[in-house]
Design an enzyme around this catalytic site. Sequence first.
Site, PDB file in Angstrom:
ATOM      1  N   ASP A   9       0.852  -1.184   0.000  1.00  0.00           N
ATOM      2  CA  ASP A   9       0.000   0.000   0.000  1.00  0.00           C
ATOM      3  C   ASP A   9       0.892   1.239   0.000  1.00  0.00           C
ATOM      4  O   ASP A   9       2.038   1.184   0.470  1.00  0.00           O
ATOM      5  CB  ASP A   9      -0.914   0.010   1.229  1.00  0.00           C
ATOM      6  CG  ASP A   9      -1.914   1.164   1.209  1.00  0.00           C
ATOM      7  OD1 ASP A   9      -2.535   1.392   0.161  1.00  0.00           O
ATOM      8  OD2 ASP A   9      -2.059   1.845   2.240  1.00  0.00           O
ATOM      9  N   GLU A  11       0.867   5.731   0.580  1.00  0.00           N
ATOM     10  CA  GLU A  11       0.198   7.001   0.853  1.00  0.00           C
ATOM     11  C   GLU A  11       0.932   8.048   0.032  1.00  0.00           C
ATOM     12  O   GLU A  11       2.159   7.968  -0.155  1.00  0.00           O
ATOM     13  CB  GLU A  11       0.234   7.345   2.341  1.00  0.00           C
ATOM     14  CG  GLU A  11      -0.482   6.342   3.239  1.00  0.00           C
ATOM     15  CD  GLU A  11      -1.981   6.202   2.970  1.00  0.00           C
ATOM     16  OE1 GLU A  11      -2.555   7.101   2.294  1.00  0.00           O
ATOM     17  OE2 GLU A  11      -2.564   5.206   3.406  1.00  0.00           O
ATOM     18  N   HIS A  59      -4.360  10.860   5.527  1.00  0.00           N
ATOM     19  CA  HIS A  59      -3.389   9.918   6.100  1.00  0.00           C
ATOM     20  C   HIS A  59      -2.677  10.423   7.354  1.00  0.00           C
ATOM     21  O   HIS A  59      -1.957   9.655   8.001  1.00  0.00           O
ATOM     22  CB  HIS A  59      -2.343   9.514   5.054  1.00  0.00           C
ATOM     23  CG  HIS A  59      -1.766  10.646   4.265  1.00  0.00           C
ATOM     24  ND1 HIS A  59      -1.101  11.707   4.837  1.00  0.00           N
ATOM     25  CD2 HIS A  59      -1.759  10.875   2.919  1.00  0.00           C
ATOM     26  CE1 HIS A  59      -0.706  12.544   3.892  1.00  0.00           C
ATOM     27  NE2 HIS A  59      -1.091  12.077   2.721  1.00  0.00           N
ATOM     28  N   HIS A 152      -5.546   6.871   7.425  1.00  0.00           N
ATOM     29  CA  HIS A 152      -4.961   5.895   6.512  1.00  0.00           C
ATOM     30  C   HIS A 152      -3.467   5.769   6.819  1.00  0.00           C
ATOM     31  O   HIS A 152      -2.704   6.713   6.650  1.00  0.00           O
ATOM     32  CB  HIS A 152      -5.158   6.330   5.059  1.00  0.00           C
ATOM     33  CG  HIS A 152      -6.558   6.241   4.597  1.00  0.00           C
ATOM     34  ND1 HIS A 152      -7.019   5.211   3.810  1.00  0.00           N
ATOM     35  CD2 HIS A 152      -7.626   7.038   4.832  1.00  0.00           C
ATOM     36  CE1 HIS A 152      -8.309   5.385   3.553  1.00  0.00           C
ATOM     37  NE2 HIS A 152      -8.696   6.486   4.164  1.00  0.00           N
ATOM     38  N   ASP A 157      -2.956  -0.480   7.029  1.00  0.00           N
ATOM     39  CA  ASP A 157      -3.855  -0.845   5.933  1.00  0.00           C
ATOM     40  C   ASP A 157      -3.452  -2.173   5.301  1.00  0.00           C
ATOM     41  O   ASP A 157      -4.313  -2.976   4.920  1.00  0.00           O
ATOM     42  CB  ASP A 157      -3.863   0.253   4.862  1.00  0.00           C
ATOM     43  CG  ASP A 157      -4.670   1.477   5.293  1.00  0.00           C
ATOM     44  OD1 ASP A 157      -5.193   1.468   6.421  1.00  0.00           O
ATOM     45  OD2 ASP A 157      -4.769   2.428   4.499  1.00  0.00           O
TER      46      ASP A 157
END
Length: 225
Positions: A9, A11, A59, A152, A157
């Site tokens: 993942d 950000e 985030h 986030h 995540d």
Amino acid sequence: MSTRSVLFDTETTGFEPLTGDRVIEIAAIELVNDLATGKEFYALLDPERDIPSDSTRVHGITNAHVEGKPKFAAVADEMLAFFGDSKLVAHNAPFDFAFISAELERVGRKPLDRARMIDTLPMAKARFPGMPNSLDALCRRFDIDLSARTTHNALLDCKLLAEVYVELTGGRQRGLTLDASPALAFAHYDKPATRTPRLIVPTSEQTAAHDAFVAKIKDNLWTRG
């Protein structure tokens, strides 16, 4: 035979990697046979630009958080080594692939091969058509604890998505475990510590009722001479 994949993942500073938005956080976890092994890769990065306040609200990462952190070029080799040649799993994977590929191309490396992509979003849409399929929604649907997720966070995540991915690919059966020994890497069911057989003896009335029932069956196997 064990199958390795990597779930990851990112950000970012925004939504457009080709017009200046950059990756500020990368997290990845190793999966073997679709289950997390505990091996992780993580990097918080200096995006070499300001982080917009709208992105920070998503985030929680500010300019102060990334001050003095490495640039993508400094972690690219370590990230690629962790990815290896494994399949790459992500939720809305084209977004993460586009950002990582843009970062790789900036440092003269090849983009990620989309043939390696496993996107959990269309998997979720196929299973739950017409329903919300964000990571939060899927966690709630599968009764996965979301209490730690206030913003986030790429690593959190990843861990949540790993649990969702297990459910989307069939679910973890209760009592089913994986043998820790590489030489005996097969699934087995945990046996109860003790097990006492119980003898079932029918009453005379039950025996008579059974005999009467069998007698009504034409050419039955039990009374055939």
